[in-house]
Structure formats: structure tokens, C-alpha cells
Write a protein that holds these residues in place. Sequence first.
Motif, PDB file in Angstrom:
ATOM      1  N   GLN A 142     -41.594  53.767  17.285  1.00 19.34           N
ATOM      2  CA  GLN A 142     -40.384  53.256  16.639  1.00 19.34           C
ATOM      3  C   GLN A 142     -40.358  51.729  16.525  1.00 19.34           C
ATOM      4  OE1 GLN A 142     -36.614  55.094  17.755  1.00 19.34           O
ATOM      5  NE2 GLN A 142     -37.705  56.792  18.704  1.00 19.34           N
TER       6      GLN A 142
ATOM      7  N   LYS B 205     -34.069  51.026   6.645  1.00 22.46           N
ATOM      8  CA  LYS B 205     -33.903  52.023   7.701  1.00 22.46           C
ATOM      9  C   LYS B 205     -32.416  52.390   7.785  1.00 22.46           C
ATOM     10  CE  LYS B 205     -35.877  49.435  10.954  1.00 22.46           C
ATOM     11  NZ  LYS B 205     -36.502  49.089  12.262  1.00 22.46           N
ATOM     12  N   ARG B 206     -32.138  53.543   8.386  1.00 17.73           N
ATOM     13  CA  ARG B 206     -30.769  53.991   8.615  1.00 17.73           C
ATOM     14  C   ARG B 206     -29.973  54.159   7.310  1.00 17.73           C
ATOM     15  NH1 ARG B 206     -28.685  54.456  13.251  1.00 17.73           N
ATOM     16  NH2 ARG B 206     -26.592  53.968  12.514  1.00 17.73           N
TER      17      ARG B 206
ATOM     18  N   CYS C  11     -46.040  57.008  14.426  1.00 21.78           N
ATOM     19  CA  CYS C  11     -45.868  55.556  14.547  1.00 21.78           C
ATOM     20  C   CYS C  11     -44.760  55.263  15.557  1.00 21.78           C
ATOM     21  CB  CYS C  11     -45.513  54.952  13.195  1.00 21.78           C
ATOM     22  SG  CYS C  11     -45.398  53.149  13.201  1.00 21.78           S
TER      23      CYS C  11
ATOM     24  N   ILE D 232     -41.977  50.142  13.349  1.00 19.85           N
ATOM     25  CA  ILE D 232     -41.507  50.480  12.004  1.00 19.85           C
ATOM     26  C   ILE D 232     -40.561  49.390  11.527  1.00 19.85           C
ATOM     27  CG2 ILE D 232     -40.293  52.176  10.611  1.00 19.85           C
ATOM     28  CD1 ILE D 232     -41.165  54.305  12.614  1.00 19.85           C
TER      29      ILE D 232
ATOM     30  N   PRO E 260     -36.666  60.425  10.023  1.00 19.27           N
ATOM     31  CA  PRO E 260     -37.549  59.920  11.086  1.00 19.27           C
ATOM     32  C   PRO E 260     -38.101  61.041  11.956  1.00 19.27           C
ATOM     33  CG  PRO E 260     -35.587  58.552  10.907  1.00 19.27           C
ATOM     34  CD  PRO E 260     -35.354  59.750  10.026  1.00 19.27           C
ATOM     35  N   TRP E 261     -39.353  60.886  12.362  1.00 16.20           N
ATOM     36  CA  TRP E 261     -40.012  61.960  13.115  1.00 16.20           C
ATOM     37  C   TRP E 261     -39.298  62.268  14.422  1.00 16.20           C
ATOM     38  CZ3 TRP E 261     -41.629  60.812  17.986  1.00 16.20           C
ATOM     39  CH2 TRP E 261     -41.934  59.488  18.297  1.00 16.20           C
ATOM     40  N   TRP E 262     -38.702  61.260  15.066  1.00 14.90           N
ATOM     41  CA  TRP E 262     -38.053  61.518  16.357  1.00 14.90           C
ATOM     42  C   TRP E 262     -36.763  62.325  16.206  1.00 14.90           C
ATOM     43  CZ3 TRP E 262     -39.028  56.624  14.412  1.00 14.90           C
ATOM     44  CH2 TRP E 262     -37.923  55.913  13.905  1.00 14.90           C
ATOM     45  N   ASP E 263     -36.101  62.220  15.052  1.00 13.91           N
ATOM     46  CA  ASP E 263     -34.921  63.054  14.831  1.00 13.91           C
ATOM     47  C   ASP E 263     -35.319  64.525  14.657  1.00 13.91           C
ATOM     48  OD1 ASP E 263     -33.125  61.004  15.047  1.00 13.91           O
ATOM     49  OD2 ASP E 263     -32.884  60.684  12.898  1.00 13.91           O
TER      50      ASP E 263
ATOM     51  N   LEU F 262     -44.263  58.366   9.828  1.00  8.97           N
ATOM     52  CA  LEU F 262     -42.953  57.732   9.948  1.00  8.97           C
ATOM     53  C   LEU F 262     -41.849  58.784   9.903  1.00  8.97           C
ATOM     54  CD1 LEU F 262     -43.475  54.757   7.446  1.00  8.97           C
ATOM     55  CD2 LEU F 262     -43.955  54.803   9.902  1.00  8.97           C
TER      56      LEU F 262
END
Length: 352
Positions: free
Chosen positions: A144, A174-175, A142, A147, A234-237, A205
Motif C-alpha cells: 500500500q 485514490k479513494r 503492491c 501506491i 484495491p486488493w486489500w479490500d 494494485l
Amino acid sequence: MANPAVKCDLLLGATNANVDLHSQVGNWTLTVNEDLPALEAEVIRKAWKEASRSVVRLEWVGGRNLLWEEMPGGAVATGLVISPDGLVVTSTYFFLDRPSAILVRFADGQIVPGRMLGRDFNRMVAVIKVNRDCTSFLPRFCPQPEIEVGMRTIAIGWTLGDEPGLAVGILSAKRRIWGKAFQTDARTSPRNYGGPLVDLRGRILGVIVPFSPDGKSPVAGVEWYDSGIGFAVPWWDIQAVLPRLAAGEDLYPAFLGVLFSGANPILAEPVVLRVHPGSPAEQLGLQPGDRIVSLDNQDIRRLSEIEEILQRRYAGQEISVEWVRDGTRFQGVVRLGVDRRVLQGGAVAPAP
């Protein structure tokens, strides 16, 4: 007829099945006068099916997890295919030690051996390698910007039965966990740790992990099993550290080596109470009574700001520090260390 995912986006805001919803999308008009719970169930099933093709079941022998000193034979966990060349991500919850053997079962029923590569004890994820072309099992991620808090989420895990199970909730925040995680009220537990948290289109996600809100529990997250408070990285991390994990590197939480005065970790001022012997802080020259005013080139006013910066860093990274002592300002750069105590008793949470 509208795509079910599009329909669900329009309809999930209406909770009463008797409500009519009229909306213009593109060149067609959709007037809904149907059973909304049934429609929601249809969309959830389609999202689950879409995401489940990327979910694998892990079986292994040996090693330890965060609750048992030794894992029983035939232990199971969930994983997620994350690259075409056979990289699978799961949770470090199950892998404090490297198991002697791992079997990976794919959605098509094929079972292949896997081997543990790197583990990230900060974000609680680990990577396993299988010798198989995984192109057909790759998930969709997804974007960013799409989301948003309040969106529907589905937590997927595969530890029992012939297919993955699911739990449905919303994205609560989030966060969370010092900026490292999504929070969801979908029920999470060892049944889905290492599995994906997805949206209503089956897009990833993040990966579900056993974080604890206080970040200090020696069995982080165990107190929140099936409580409606769950977390996903999160997938990007994960993608950001994937090359290091794929190379077999273990990543550890950052350790500066200071204890601060003040009982309130949120509002307390960043004044040093004690410096751990041999720590990066001691190498830097910090002393009791020093007040940290900048960390990583960011102004610091409260202890919570230090906590959030350090919790997102890894051991081995360099960080700039500025502090004030008796009205004189000092500055330096230090390489963050590893607190060896974080693995004692199964604890893998960062320490300041």
C-alpha cells in the motif's frame, strides 16, 4: 545492467527520448542515453508477462450481466487467481445470476471447471473456485505505501485470443467512488473487467470493475467504457471480505432507508426528508426533520459524509447513529439492511 523495472522508474519521468538522465542507485551509476519509448515498451511487456501468469479466462453458460437480460452461450470474461487453493476473483458485472457451468482457462493452457461462490454487489467482485493447486499462479501484490497517484498502471484482460491484452495509463486518483476504488486513465471495459490493474513490476494494485462516478447508474460504469476513466477495487479490500465470499456468501450494499432534503449531495445538510417504511431508519425511530450529527462514531456535517460511510459498509453490519430533533439529541445502534431495489433492472449500487 540495471533491472528493467528499476530503469523504468528512473526514466518514465523523462518524456523526450533525447534527454540524458544520470542517477545514482545503490553502488552503480546509470547514465541513460537511449530510446526511452523503446525502454518503456520493454518494461511494460515484462510487467504484462509477470502479471499475466495469474490471469485466467472464464467461459460459461447461463446467467445475466448488467447489459443483457440473458447471457449468450460461450460468454467470456477475465479473472485473477488470488489464493493457492484455487480461488479466482472476477467482476459481478457478468454474474447477476449464477451460471450453470463455468470453465477456467489458465496461462499454461489447462482448462478446469469452476463454480461460483460468493458475490460482492457493493465492490462489484465475485469469487469462483477451481479444484487445482494454484501456487505457481499466485500474483504479487503492491504494498500500500508504494501506491502513488501518477504512477504507471497497466489494465489486463483476457477475453479474446490466446493471451491477455493490455491498456496502459496512470493512476489518476485514490479513494474514488466514495473511497472504494482507484481511478486510472487506462482504458477499461468488459474486455478487462475482473482483470488486474498492475504496476510496472507486474504487481497487483486492484481488480478492474465497472463503477460509475455517480454510483447510481443501473448499469454502473457502462457510460465510461474506453473513456479514460476506469476503476479498480484495491486488493486489500478484496482480501478483507474474501473469507465471506469463499464461504459462498453474497454481500450487498448497506441500506439505511432515508431520503435527505437538499438538491446538492455534496454540500447539503444531513436533514431527513423521508423515511422508508420498514427500513432500519424507521426501526431506529428517525423522523422527517431530524438532523443526523454522527454516524459510525464520526461527526457529520454534510450529506456527502454520510454517503461515504454507508457506501463502504455492507448490509448486516451494525452502525451507530446520533441525531437531533427539536434541540434534543438521540442515539441508537441499528443493523443496516438490504434495499431489494438495487437488483431491479440490473442496478447494484448502494442507496442511502
